[in-house]
Motif scaffolding. Structure first.
Motif, PDB file in Angstrom:
ATOM      1  N   ASP A  15       0.837  -1.204   0.000  1.00  0.00           N
ATOM      2  CA  ASP A  15       0.000   0.000   0.000  1.00  0.00           C
ATOM      3  C   ASP A  15       0.871   1.252   0.000  1.00  0.00           C
ATOM      4  N   VAL A  16       1.921   1.232   0.825  1.00  0.00           N
ATOM      5  CA  VAL A  16       2.834   2.374   0.883  1.00  0.00           C
ATOM      6  C   VAL A  16       3.525   2.569  -0.467  1.00  0.00           C
ATOM      7  N   ALA A  17       3.953   1.462  -1.071  1.00  0.00           N
ATOM      8  CA  ALA A  17       4.639   1.531  -2.367  1.00  0.00           C
ATOM      9  C   ALA A  17       3.729   2.135  -3.440  1.00  0.00           C
ATOM     10  N   ARG A  18       2.453   1.738  -3.418  1.00  0.00           N
ATOM     11  CA  ARG A  18       1.494   2.246  -4.419  1.00  0.00           C
ATOM     12  C   ARG A  18       1.315   3.749  -4.273  1.00  0.00           C
ATOM     13  N   VAL A  19       1.128   4.231  -3.042  1.00  0.00           N
ATOM     14  CA  VAL A  19       0.916   5.661  -2.819  1.00  0.00           C
ATOM     15  C   VAL A  19       2.180   6.465  -3.127  1.00  0.00           C
ATOM     16  N   ALA A  20       3.354   5.900  -2.776  1.00  0.00           N
ATOM     17  CA  ALA A  20       4.616   6.616  -3.009  1.00  0.00           C
ATOM     18  C   ALA A  20       5.101   6.509  -4.449  1.00  0.00           C
ATOM     19  N   GLY A  21       4.532   5.579  -5.222  1.00  0.00           N
ATOM     20  CA  GLY A  21       4.951   5.401  -6.609  1.00  0.00           C
ATOM     21  C   GLY A  21       6.306   4.749  -6.746  1.00  0.00           C
ATOM     22  N   VAL A  22       6.627   3.826  -5.814  1.00  0.00           N
ATOM     23  CA  VAL A  22       7.912   3.128  -5.854  1.00  0.00           C
ATOM     24  C   VAL A  22       7.652   1.634  -5.680  1.00  0.00           C
ATOM     25  N   SER A  23       8.716   0.859  -5.724  1.00  0.00           N
ATOM     26  CA  SER A  23       8.571  -0.581  -5.549  1.00  0.00           C
ATOM     27  C   SER A  23       8.475  -0.946  -4.061  1.00  0.00           C
ATOM     28  N   THR A  24       7.928  -2.142  -3.798  1.00  0.00           N
ATOM     29  CA  THR A  24       7.855  -2.630  -2.412  1.00  0.00           C
ATOM     30  C   THR A  24       9.261  -2.797  -1.828  1.00  0.00           C
TER      31      THR A  24
END
Length: 338
Positions: free
Chosen positions: A12-21
């Motif tokens: 979820d954090v990766a999706r919002v930040a636009g980066v990989s997990t």
């Protein structure tokens, strides 16, 4: 039906930040190789979503959890004041705190309670624990600091100068003119209870006043343990004109019993406690201040340094005490004198 939200994940954090997990994982675990711009994006997403990594999972990846524990038998006023000092010492330190206590407010003490709690907390959940008034010696895979340790303990600890505090309390009563002074002791496995009784006896001896063993009652710091002891002392034909209780909780019970028996404080009976909990001020109790906030603060500072390997001071810290004189003590009246 109440809807239960699923926990926020790294995905979820990766999706919002636009980066990989994998990038989020590097940020969460403090690894290098993340640009300042990406680091800011990930941290912003973590704050926005309220993401918290699993303590257990983190501890398996790192050598430390950056979490400390506080173990207490129950949360009374004493423990609450200690906790304030602990929280102040840990403020902005990078360490979080887990508190573990029994659910009953004044539950009966039982040997081994702290060891059971430590077993649950040490290792994967915490880097070390503060134990408040333990029952015995403790074993743990991580550092331990005891507040008010057992007699003869050699582990790191923080305590008040109980001997000096008790001596000062009895000297105050003696200076007022009291000679028949009762004492309600605490749990004698604790160094504090032992020292407070020693101070009581030493102050009387220095004043040339014989110690009457029938004026000493054995409590255990549980406030309710003082009730039958106070009643027995105050219903005697030769009752004491003053009582020193080894804790404020027990002293407050002495005040209650005195009122039930129709005695006026301080005209008929002077009472002194030990701790200086908030209730002592509101009830006008003369007491020995042992700075519970400072006990907690020093214990947390010691434990934090033990965990990080920075501790180079003595493993036992003794803090000064002071007498706080309020309205529960006065010279004995002619009716109160033996």
């Amino acid at each position: 039906m109440t809807e239960v939200n699923a926990p926020v994940t790294m995905s979820d954090v990766a999706r919002v930040a636009g980066v990989s997990t994998a990038t989020v994982s590097r940020v969460v675990n403090g690894h290098y190789g993340v640009s300042p711009r990406t680091l800011a994006q990930v941290r912003s997403a973590i704050e926005q979503l309220g993401y918290e990594s699993s303590l257990v999972a983190t501890s398996l990846r790192r050598s430390r959890t950056n979490v400390l524990g506080l173990v207490a038998h129950s949360f009374q006023s004493y423990t609450a004041e200690v906790l304030k000092g602990v929280m102040k010492a840990l403020s902005r330190s990078g360490f979080d705190l887990i508190i573990y206590a029994n659910s009953d407010l004044y539950g009966s003490y039982s040997e081994g309670w702290e060891q059971r709690h430590l077993t649950r907390l040490s290792g994967t959940l915490t880097d070390g624990c503060i134990v408040v008034t333990p029952w015995g010696e403790m074993r743990s895979r991580t550092p331990i600091v005891a507040i008010d340790p057992v007699r003869g303990a050699t582990a790191p600890s923080v305590m008040a100068d109980n001997l000096a505090g008790a001596t000062t309390a009895i000297e105050h009563l003696l200076a007022l003119g009291h000679r028949r002074i009762g004492f309600i002791a605490g749990r004698d496995s604790l160094a504090s209870a032992w020292s407070r009784e020693e101070g009581y006896r030493a102050a009387l001896a220095d004043a040339g006043v014989p110690v009457d063993p029938t004026l000493i009652g054995r409590g255990d710091f549980n406030p309710d343990s003082a009730v039958p002891l106070a009643r027995a002392l105050l219903q005697r034909a030769d009752r004491p004109s003053a009582i020193f209780a080894a804790s404020d909780g027990m002293a407050l019970k002495v005040l209650e019993v005195a009122r039930e028996l129709g005695l006026s404080v301080p005209a008929d009976l002077s009472v002194v406690g030990f701790d200086n909990i908030p209730e002592a001020a509101s009830t006008g109790l003369t007491t020995v201040d042992q700075s519970m906030f400072q006990l907690g603060h020093e214990a947390a500072r010691m434990l934090k340094s033990l965990v990080t390997g920075d501790w180079a001071e003595p493993s036992q810290i003794v803090l000064p005490t002071s007498l706080v004189i309020r309205g529960s003590t006065a010279p004995p009246t002619s009716a109160a004198r033996p």
